[in-house]
Design an enzyme around this catalytic site. Sequence first.
Site, PDB file in Angstrom:
ATOM      1  N   HIS A  22       0.839  -1.195   0.000  1.00  0.00           N
ATOM      2  CA  HIS A  22       0.000   0.000   0.000  1.00  0.00           C
ATOM      3  C   HIS A  22       0.876   1.248   0.000  1.00  0.00           C
ATOM      4  O   HIS A  22       1.783   1.372   0.810  1.00  0.00           O
ATOM      5  CB  HIS A  22      -0.911  -0.007   1.240  1.00  0.00           C
ATOM      6  CG  HIS A  22      -1.682   1.245   1.392  1.00  0.00           C
ATOM      7  ND1 HIS A  22      -1.652   1.983   2.539  1.00  0.00           N
ATOM      8  CD2 HIS A  22      -2.500   1.898   0.534  1.00  0.00           C
ATOM      9  CE1 HIS A  22      -2.426   3.040   2.393  1.00  0.00           C
ATOM     10  NE2 HIS A  22      -2.946   3.011   1.183  1.00  0.00           N
ATOM     11  N   ASP A  64      -4.907   3.772  -4.619  1.00  0.00           N
ATOM     12  CA  ASP A  64      -4.896   4.236  -3.230  1.00  0.00           C
ATOM     13  C   ASP A  64      -6.004   5.259  -2.968  1.00  0.00           C
ATOM     14  O   ASP A  64      -6.049   6.314  -3.598  1.00  0.00           O
ATOM     15  CB  ASP A  64      -3.535   4.856  -2.916  1.00  0.00           C
ATOM     16  CG  ASP A  64      -3.304   5.055  -1.435  1.00  0.00           C
ATOM     17  OD1 ASP A  64      -4.242   4.870  -0.632  1.00  0.00           O
ATOM     18  OD2 ASP A  64      -2.161   5.393  -1.065  1.00  0.00           O
ATOM     19  N   TYR A 112       9.485  13.801 -12.736  1.00  0.00           N
ATOM     20  CA  TYR A 112      10.742  13.041 -12.719  1.00  0.00           C
ATOM     21  C   TYR A 112      11.113  12.622 -11.299  1.00  0.00           C
ATOM     22  O   TYR A 112      11.539  11.491 -11.069  1.00  0.00           O
ATOM     23  CB  TYR A 112      11.883  13.859 -13.332  1.00  0.00           C
ATOM     24  CG  TYR A 112      12.029  13.689 -14.821  1.00  0.00           C
ATOM     25  CD1 TYR A 112      12.975  12.815 -15.347  1.00  0.00           C
ATOM     26  CD2 TYR A 112      11.239  14.395 -15.715  1.00  0.00           C
ATOM     27  CE1 TYR A 112      13.121  12.643 -16.710  1.00  0.00           C
ATOM     28  CE2 TYR A 112      11.379  14.238 -17.078  1.00  0.00           C
ATOM     29  CZ  TYR A 112      12.320  13.359 -17.568  1.00  0.00           C
ATOM     30  OH  TYR A 112      12.466  13.193 -18.919  1.00  0.00           O
TER      31      TYR A 112
END
Length: 145
Positions: A22, A64, A112
């Site tokens: 998770h 999530d 990035y």
Amino acid sequence: MLIGIPPMLGPELLATLRAMGHGDEIALVDGNYPALEHARRLIRADGLPLVPLLDAILQVLPVDDFVPAALFRASVKGNPVLTDPVHEEMEAVCSRRAPDYALVALDGNAFYARVKNAHTIVATSEPRLYANIIIRKGVVYPEKD
């Protein structure tokens, strides 16, 4: 082959999706992305375009719901306001597979940095520029009686 598992999800990718916990994030990147340089763990998905792979992953990976945002995409020339057709395709897949979540555009540096911290990078053969997305893994809730 397995029943109910999209065939483009190979053994290495399936094992990684299962092993992620998770809050771990997985980045799917286009063929121009410097995946080897940025990856903590790298899975090659040579020959596969990004959008169908995204669709396959979102069939098996929970997103999530403990955080305000769990789906992130790259931006055209680092500008989150700009989009390309590939972003619209990614948005359509996310809307269908994870309808309760917005796909958040990040500027170049933020994207990035997030990819470099991802659990795994999946390097596709997607030829379109800026075709990069990050998914934050959620939980599978127990079934209610």
